[in-house]
Design an enzyme around this catalytic site. Structure first.
Site, PDB file in Angstrom:
ATOM      1  N   PHE A 129      -5.343   1.039 -16.169  1.00 26.50           N
ATOM      2  CA  PHE A 129      -6.670   1.556 -15.832  1.00 26.50           C
ATOM      3  C   PHE A 129      -6.514   2.540 -14.691  1.00 26.50           C
ATOM      4  O   PHE A 129      -5.949   2.198 -13.653  1.00 26.50           O
ATOM      5  CB  PHE A 129      -7.632   0.438 -15.423  1.00 26.50           C
ATOM      6  CG  PHE A 129      -8.997   0.978 -15.054  1.00 26.50           C
ATOM      7  CD1 PHE A 129      -9.923   1.305 -16.042  1.00 26.50           C
ATOM      8  CD2 PHE A 129      -9.348   1.188 -13.725  1.00 26.50           C
ATOM      9  CE1 PHE A 129     -11.167   1.835 -15.708  1.00 26.50           C
ATOM     10  CE2 PHE A 129     -10.600   1.713 -13.387  1.00 26.50           C
ATOM     11  CZ  PHE A 129     -11.507   2.033 -14.382  1.00 26.50           C
ATOM     12  N   ASP A 214       0.006   4.292  -9.275  1.00 25.99           N
ATOM     13  CA  ASP A 214      -1.417   4.126  -8.985  1.00 25.99           C
ATOM     14  C   ASP A 214      -1.559   2.830  -8.194  1.00 25.99           C
ATOM     15  O   ASP A 214      -1.510   1.732  -8.751  1.00 25.99           O
ATOM     16  CB  ASP A 214      -2.218   4.068 -10.295  1.00 25.99           C
ATOM     17  CG  ASP A 214      -3.723   3.885 -10.044  1.00 25.99           C
ATOM     18  OD1 ASP A 214      -4.099   3.513  -8.915  1.00 25.99           O
ATOM     19  OD2 ASP A 214      -4.508   4.103 -10.989  1.00 25.99           O
ATOM     20  N   LYS A 243      -9.913   2.488  -2.860  1.00 27.36           N
ATOM     21  CA  LYS A 243     -10.455   1.154  -2.643  1.00 27.36           C
ATOM     22  C   LYS A 243     -10.325   0.699  -1.177  1.00 27.36           C
ATOM     23  O   LYS A 243     -11.129   1.105  -0.365  1.00 27.36           O
ATOM     24  CB  LYS A 243      -9.846   0.163  -3.631  1.00 27.36           C
ATOM     25  CG  LYS A 243     -10.274   0.493  -5.086  1.00 27.36           C
ATOM     26  CD  LYS A 243     -10.308  -0.696  -6.010  1.00 27.36           C
ATOM     27  CE  LYS A 243     -11.138  -0.407  -7.250  1.00 27.36           C
ATOM     28  NZ  LYS A 243     -10.388   0.060  -8.407  1.00 27.36           N
TER      29      LYS A 243
HETATM   30  C1  LIG Z   1     -10.558   1.292  -9.290  1.00 28.58           C
HETATM   31  C2  LIG Z   1      -9.349   1.932  -9.829  1.00 28.58           C
HETATM   32  C3  LIG Z   1      -9.323   3.303 -10.162  1.00 28.58           C
HETATM   33  C4  LIG Z   1     -10.544   4.175 -10.095  1.00 28.58           C
HETATM   34  O1  LIG Z   1     -11.110   4.273  -8.814  1.00 28.58           O
HETATM   35  P1  LIG Z   1     -12.614   4.814  -8.664  1.00 28.58           P
HETATM   36  O2  LIG Z   1     -12.832   4.853  -7.181  1.00 28.58           O
HETATM   37  O3  LIG Z   1     -13.509   3.870  -9.379  1.00 28.58           O
HETATM   38  O4  LIG Z   1     -12.643   6.167  -9.277  1.00 28.58           O
HETATM   39  C5  LIG Z   1      -8.130   3.838 -10.607  1.00 28.58           C
HETATM   40  N1  LIG Z   1      -7.022   3.087 -10.709  1.00 28.58           N
HETATM   41  C6  LIG Z   1      -6.999   1.774 -10.390  1.00 28.58           C
HETATM   42  C7  LIG Z   1      -5.726   1.014 -10.501  1.00 28.58           C
HETATM   43  C8  LIG Z   1      -8.165   1.153  -9.957  1.00 28.58           C
HETATM   44  O5  LIG Z   1      -8.149  -0.150  -9.677  1.00 28.58           O
END
Ligand SMILES: *Cc1c(COP(=O)(O)O)cnc(C)c1O
Length: 390
Positions: A129, A214, A243
């Site tokens: 994701f 990521d 985050k």
């Molecule tokens: C939450 C998340 C995203 C996206 O972040 P947003 O601030 O919602 O755009 C991308 N990659 C990972 C692994 C995430 O947990």
């Protein structure tokens, strides 16, 4: 009639009016133990005095100037992140997915800049994701994310999570990078094996492609290291964070080595708000706390305590819990019954958690969580397990 707020979320019928540490207080006065942390965002809990002071102080001085000018808070936070990580340079964004897209652009630019313009594709893994832009949903290749939003953006190939043979076979002369979350969050709280991460680093070196991590969810102390890849003793070339980085103030960052970012010169990328003084004031305050001596060690200690308790609970309630997995304070409880029901019953018991794929209940306590709060969480979990099937 369509609600005034576009109905893209299946929201629980509860609203909060204030928070303090690991607790949220609903508009009806009820108190909840917050093991959701706004999906791994409020890493220092709610209303942390150091963050509140930083935001209030900056709010009275200056909110926004744009990136037409120098932003001292950006220079300071970037320098501190460079000093604390593999990176040599940082680009600030407003959200996670923007940081992820910036990282994709860095990878492609690196290849064109070094004479390989045909190398532009990124390999991702199953269950990934990366956010909700058109390219991020294309990268995740999940039917649920892309359905109805086609044609799907080109440039992403996918292999099974953990499968090195498939990965090697998928690398072509068009591959620019491999992108992976060291611990998948949305994808069901699935940590990558450390040896797998090390092998990815080797394969990237062997083929001359970039390792792009990521760490939007797994980073910022969540696993007991500043970033989760540190457990494997490897370094990426490019990485996105978000985050926890703002503790609740929305922003993200793309970090890169000097070599990887060599093509990112003036005019190649930008953001009106990215790295504005408010975000940077809070970001520097978050980092003050996360880098305090002993902070990450304490996260690691609490994580091990919670892990042990959860494993014990799962052992005593095989009728309700199938498996406990995860890393640090990014933990998943795979339930026997539907995870959504389990989470609703936890909420009734006074505790918040987050669903993840593969029928997992995701536990994301704030990094400041203590023994008393872990004991309270276990009481809520125990009550839900004891109350019935799943
Ligand atoms: C939450 C998340 C995203 C996206 O972040 P947003 O601030 O919602 O755009 C991308 N990659 C990972 C692994 C995430 O947990």
């Amino acid at each position: 009639m369509i609600p005034a707020v576009m109905p893209t979320y299946a929201r629980a019928d509860v609203a909060f009016e204030r928070g303090e540490g690991a607790y949220l207080y609903a508009t009806d006065g009820r108190r909840y133990l917050d093991f959701a942390s706004g999906i791994a965002v409020t890493c220092l809990g709610h209303a942390h005095p150091h963050l509140v002071a930083a935001l209030q102080d900056q709010a009275a001085k200056l909110w926004h100037t744009s990136n037409l000018y120098r932003v001292p808070g950006q220079e300071r936070l970037a320098r501190r992140l460079v000093d604390a990580t593999f990176a040599d340079t940082v680009f600030f964004t407003n959200s996670g997915v923007e940081a992820w897209e910036c990282a994709v652009k860095v990878c492609r630019k690196y290849m064109s800049h070094t004479g390989h313009p045909k190398r532009w594709r990124v390999i991702t893994v199953g269950g990934a994701f990366h956010g909700r832009t058109l390219s991020a949903i294309a990268a995740a290749k999940s039917e649920k994310l892309v359905k109805g939003f086609g044609p799907v953006v080109e440039g992403y190939d996918q292999v099974a999570f953990g499968n090195l043979n498939e990965l090697r076979a998928a690398i072509t002369d068009e591959t620019a990078a491999i992108c992976i979350e060291p611990v998948q969050g949305e994808g069901g709280v699935r940590p990558a094996e450390l040896d797998y991460l090390r092998a990815l680093r080797q394969i990237c070196d062997e083929f001359g492609i970039l390792l792009f991590l990521d760490e939007i969810q797994s980073g910022y102390g969540r696993t007991g290291k500043l970033f989760a890849h540190e457990w494997a003793g490897i370094a990426p070339d490019v990485m996105c964070a978000a985050k926890g980085i703002g503790g609740g103030f929305p922003f993200g960052a793309c970090l890169a080595t000097e070599a990887a970012a060599a093509g990112m010169t003036a005019g190649t990328h930008g953001s009106t708000y990215g790295g504005n003084p408010l975000a940077m004031a809070v970001g520097n305050a978050v980092l003050d706390v996360v880098l305090e001596p002993g902070f990450l060690e304490r996260v690691d200690r609490m994580a091990r305590l919670l892990w042990d308790r959860l494993c014990d609970l799962a052992e005593r309630h095989p009728e309700a819990i199938e498996q406990v997995r995860g890393a640090g304070l990014l933990l998943g409880v795979k339930t026997v019954g539907p995870n959504g029901d389990f989470i609703a019953r936890l909420r009734d018991a006074g505790m918040l958690a987050v669903p993840a794929a593969d029928n997992v209940v995701r536990l994301l306590p704030p990094l400041i969580v203590g023994e008393a709060e872990i004991a309270e969480a276990m009481k809520c979990l125990e009550a839900v397990c004891a109350a019935g099937e799943g």
